[in-house]
Design a protein around this motif. Structure first.
Motif, PDB file in Angstrom:
ATOM      1  N   LEU A 212       0.849  -1.180   0.000  1.00  0.00           N
ATOM      2  CA  LEU A 212       0.000   0.000   0.000  1.00  0.00           C
ATOM      3  C   LEU A 212       0.890   1.238   0.000  1.00  0.00           C
ATOM      4  O   LEU A 212       1.862   1.308   0.763  1.00  0.00           O
ATOM      5  N   VAL A 213       0.551   2.217  -0.845  1.00  0.00           N
ATOM      6  CA  VAL A 213       1.319   3.454  -0.924  1.00  0.00           C
ATOM      7  C   VAL A 213       0.382   4.623  -0.636  1.00  0.00           C
ATOM      8  O   VAL A 213      -0.600   4.833  -1.351  1.00  0.00           O
ATOM      9  N   ASP A 214       0.680   5.380   0.412  1.00  0.00           N
ATOM     10  CA  ASP A 214      -0.142   6.523   0.790  1.00  0.00           C
ATOM     11  C   ASP A 214       0.387   7.769   0.081  1.00  0.00           C
ATOM     12  O   ASP A 214       1.472   8.257   0.393  1.00  0.00           O
ATOM     13  N   MET A 215      -0.384   8.283  -0.889  1.00  0.00           N
ATOM     14  CA  MET A 215       0.014   9.487  -1.613  1.00  0.00           C
ATOM     15  C   MET A 215      -0.876  10.683  -1.256  1.00  0.00           C
ATOM     16  O   MET A 215      -0.904  11.680  -1.979  1.00  0.00           O
ATOM     17  N   ASP A 216      -1.580  10.595  -0.159  1.00  0.00           N
ATOM     18  CA  ASP A 216      -2.472  11.665   0.270  1.00  0.00           C
ATOM     19  C   ASP A 216      -1.859  12.391   1.475  1.00  0.00           C
ATOM     20  O   ASP A 216      -1.586  11.751   2.491  1.00  0.00           O
ATOM     21  N   PRO A 217      -1.619  13.697   1.376  1.00  0.00           N
ATOM     22  CA  PRO A 217      -1.041  14.429   2.516  1.00  0.00           C
ATOM     23  C   PRO A 217      -1.860  14.324   3.800  1.00  0.00           C
ATOM     24  O   PRO A 217      -1.320  14.521   4.890  1.00  0.00           O
ATOM     25  N   GLN A 218      -3.149  14.019   3.676  1.00  0.00           N
ATOM     26  CA  GLN A 218      -3.957  13.821   4.885  1.00  0.00           C
ATOM     27  C   GLN A 218      -3.531  12.568   5.644  1.00  0.00           C
ATOM     28  O   GLN A 218      -3.836  12.416   6.826  1.00  0.00           O
TER      29      GLN A 218
ATOM     30  N   GLN B  57      10.529   8.828   8.201  1.00  0.00           N
ATOM     31  CA  GLN B  57      10.628   8.666   6.751  1.00  0.00           C
ATOM     32  C   GLN B  57       9.242   8.396   6.165  1.00  0.00           C
ATOM     33  O   GLN B  57       8.516   7.542   6.668  1.00  0.00           O
ATOM     34  N   THR B  58       8.895   9.116   5.112  1.00  0.00           N
ATOM     35  CA  THR B  58       7.621   8.916   4.430  1.00  0.00           C
ATOM     36  C   THR B  58       7.845   8.957   2.920  1.00  0.00           C
ATOM     37  O   THR B  58       8.967   9.149   2.441  1.00  0.00           O
ATOM     38  N   ILE B  59       6.766   8.819   2.178  1.00  0.00           N
ATOM     39  CA  ILE B  59       6.834   8.855   0.721  1.00  0.00           C
ATOM     40  C   ILE B  59       7.404  10.182   0.220  1.00  0.00           C
ATOM     41  O   ILE B  59       7.978  10.252  -0.873  1.00  0.00           O
ATOM     42  N   GLN B  60       7.298  11.220   1.006  1.00  0.00           N
ATOM     43  CA  GLN B  60       7.751  12.546   0.583  1.00  0.00           C
ATOM     44  C   GLN B  60       9.233  12.548   0.228  1.00  0.00           C
ATOM     45  O   GLN B  60       9.653  13.150  -0.769  1.00  0.00           O
ATOM     46  N   GLN B  61      10.051  11.870   1.026  1.00  0.00           N
ATOM     47  CA  GLN B  61      11.487  11.844   0.739  1.00  0.00           C
ATOM     48  C   GLN B  61      11.793  11.115  -0.563  1.00  0.00           C
ATOM     49  O   GLN B  61      12.708  11.484  -1.295  1.00  0.00           O
ATOM     50  N   ALA B  62      11.020  10.073  -0.863  1.00  0.00           N
ATOM     51  CA  ALA B  62      11.230   9.336  -2.112  1.00  0.00           C
ATOM     52  C   ALA B  62      10.831  10.177  -3.315  1.00  0.00           C
ATOM     53  O   ALA B  62      11.516  10.162  -4.355  1.00  0.00           O
ATOM     54  N   ILE B  63       9.737  10.929  -3.195  1.00  0.00           N
ATOM     55  CA  ILE B  63       9.239  11.731  -4.305  1.00  0.00           C
ATOM     56  C   ILE B  63      10.109  12.958  -4.554  1.00  0.00           C
ATOM     57  O   ILE B  63      10.448  13.283  -5.697  1.00  0.00           O
ATOM     58  N   VAL B  64      10.490  13.648  -3.496  1.00  0.00           N
ATOM     59  CA  VAL B  64      11.207  14.921  -3.641  1.00  0.00           C
ATOM     60  C   VAL B  64      12.719  14.726  -3.728  1.00  0.00           C
ATOM     61  O   VAL B  64      13.385  15.345  -4.573  1.00  0.00           O
TER      62      VAL B  64
ATOM     63  N   PRO C 267      15.290   6.035  -1.379  1.00  0.00           N
ATOM     64  CA  PRO C 267      14.564   4.763  -1.502  1.00  0.00           C
ATOM     65  C   PRO C 267      13.198   4.832  -0.823  1.00  0.00           C
ATOM     66  O   PRO C 267      13.011   5.554   0.159  1.00  0.00           O
ATOM     67  N   LEU C 268      12.243   4.059  -1.349  1.00  0.00           N
ATOM     68  CA  LEU C 268      10.919   4.027  -0.747  1.00  0.00           C
ATOM     69  C   LEU C 268      10.997   3.560   0.702  1.00  0.00           C
ATOM     70  O   LEU C 268      11.586   2.502   0.979  1.00  0.00           O
ATOM     71  N   PRO C 269      10.421   4.313   1.638  1.00  0.00           N
ATOM     72  CA  PRO C 269      10.473   3.912   3.044  1.00  0.00           C
ATOM     73  C   PRO C 269       9.373   2.902   3.373  1.00  0.00           C
ATOM     74  O   PRO C 269       8.359   3.226   3.992  1.00  0.00           O
ATOM     75  N   ILE C 270       9.574   1.661   2.955  1.00  0.00           N
ATOM     76  CA  ILE C 270       8.583   0.613   3.221  1.00  0.00           C
ATOM     77  C   ILE C 270       8.716   0.170   4.677  1.00  0.00           C
ATOM     78  O   ILE C 270       9.813  -0.174   5.134  1.00  0.00           O
ATOM     79  N   HIS C 271       7.602   0.208   5.396  1.00  0.00           N
ATOM     80  CA  HIS C 271       7.638  -0.214   6.798  1.00  0.00           C
ATOM     81  C   HIS C 271       8.178  -1.637   6.870  1.00  0.00           C
ATOM     82  O   HIS C 271       7.755  -2.515   6.108  1.00  0.00           O
TER      83      HIS C 271
ATOM     84  N   LEU D 137       3.558  -1.308   3.710  1.00  0.00           N
ATOM     85  CA  LEU D 137       3.061   0.069   3.652  1.00  0.00           C
ATOM     86  C   LEU D 137       4.189   1.062   3.439  1.00  0.00           C
ATOM     87  O   LEU D 137       5.242   0.977   4.080  1.00  0.00           O
ATOM     88  N   VAL D 138       3.946   2.012   2.518  1.00  0.00           N
ATOM     89  CA  VAL D 138       4.762   3.217   2.416  1.00  0.00           C
ATOM     90  C   VAL D 138       3.914   4.345   2.973  1.00  0.00           C
ATOM     91  O   VAL D 138       2.901   4.722   2.365  1.00  0.00           O
ATOM     92  N   PRO D 139       4.269   4.903   4.130  1.00  0.00           N
ATOM     93  CA  PRO D 139       3.418   5.895   4.792  1.00  0.00           C
ATOM     94  C   PRO D 139       3.587   7.301   4.223  1.00  0.00           C
ATOM     95  O   PRO D 139       4.503   7.579   3.441  1.00  0.00           O
ATOM     96  N   ALA D 140       2.687   8.181   4.643  1.00  0.00           N
ATOM     97  CA  ALA D 140       2.729   9.587   4.250  1.00  0.00           C
ATOM     98  C   ALA D 140       2.557  10.455   5.490  1.00  0.00           C
ATOM     99  O   ALA D 140       2.176   9.985   6.561  1.00  0.00           O
TER     100      ALA D 140
END
Length: 257
Positions: free
Chosen positions: A38-44, A60-67, A71-75, A84-87
């Motif tokens: 699961l990948v959370d791409m919602d800032p909420q 670590q969240t998806i933000q670091q991977a995108i910006v 690497p994807l921070p997979i729990h 899960l990749v959290p946001a």
């Protein structure tokens, strides 16, 4: 070529049970012994919260991977059988931070390439907007699954959604397929909602599968409060059988050759 199905759950309208579907369909796919991320791409960060985390406490969240192209921070541990990749709220700044970035639409796609062979399904919980985060998510996806609240206003917004899908196909992801439409929060006692479901079935079934409606129930909110999928909260709830049917259909999806 990877056989991973990457499904973006997307609707530009909020409050359509998108996050609830992401968590619960992921869980039912995991019950079928599928490897699910699961990948959370919602800032909420509602998905992150539903999965048992406090977003503002994460390092670590998806933000670091995108910006930052990290690497994807997979729990490290599975939660209810799900990776899960959290946001967190910092994801909201991505559009500004990526304003001048080259090929910014491909940031998530490129991040997923490094891990997707490990999974059968990657489910992306998109934000309720037509902004860059949604475009990034749809660019990374092989399929889009569209929750539609059983209200006339939500149904009318589908035209704009389909226009967005067409633009993504034309510019960044020509292979994007529509996995289907899921009427949500359905109250069969309400005449307008019954008419909306009928309209969705009549007008959208030629585009893609229209799945059975998800009933409106407080049980989803109760399960989310306990941070578990509905099946673990009430395995006999009528909505569970509908979720199973949708997960079974998703399991039969195929990639374009």
């Amino acid at each position: 070529m990877s056989k991973t199905l990457i499904i973006a759950l997307f609707n530009q309208s909020g409050g359509v049970a998108k996050t609830t579907l992401t968590q619960n369909l992921g869980y039912h796919l995991a019950l079928k012994k599928r490897r699910v991320l699961l990948v959370d791409m919602d800032p909420q960060a509602s998905l992150t919260t539903f999965m048992g985390f406090e977003p503002d406490e994460l390092d670590q969240t998806i933000q670091q991977a995108i910006v930052d192209n990290k690497p994807l921070p997979i729990h490290p541990e599975l939660i209810h059988g799900l990776a899960l990749v959290p946001a967190d709220i910092n994801l909201a700044a991505c559009e500004m931070q990526l304003a001048s970035a080259i090929a910014r639409e491909y940031r998530l796609k490129n991040a997923l390439v490094t891990v997707q062979e490990k999974y059968d399904f990657i489910l992306i919980d998109c934000p309720p907007s037509l902004g860059l985060l949604s475009i990034i998510s749809l660019t990374a996806a092989t399929h889009i699954l569209v929750p539609i609240q059983c209200q006339f206003k939500s149904f009318k917004g589908t035209e704009l959604l389909l226009s967005t899908v067409a633009q993504v196909r034309g510019h960044t992801n020509p292979r994007l397929q529509i996995a289907g439409f899921v009427p949500t929060m359905f109250d069969s006692r309400t005449a307008q909602e019954s008419r909306t479901v009928k309209a969705v079935q009549e007008q959208l079934s030629d585009i893609a599968t229209v799945y059975p409606p998800i009933p409106k129930t407080i049980a989803f909110a109760d399960a989310s409060e306990r941070r578990v999928p509905l099946t673990l909260f009430d395995k006999n709830h009528p909505a569970v059988s509908v979720l199973k049917k949708i997960a079974n259909s998703l399991d039969k999806l195929e990639l374009l050759p």
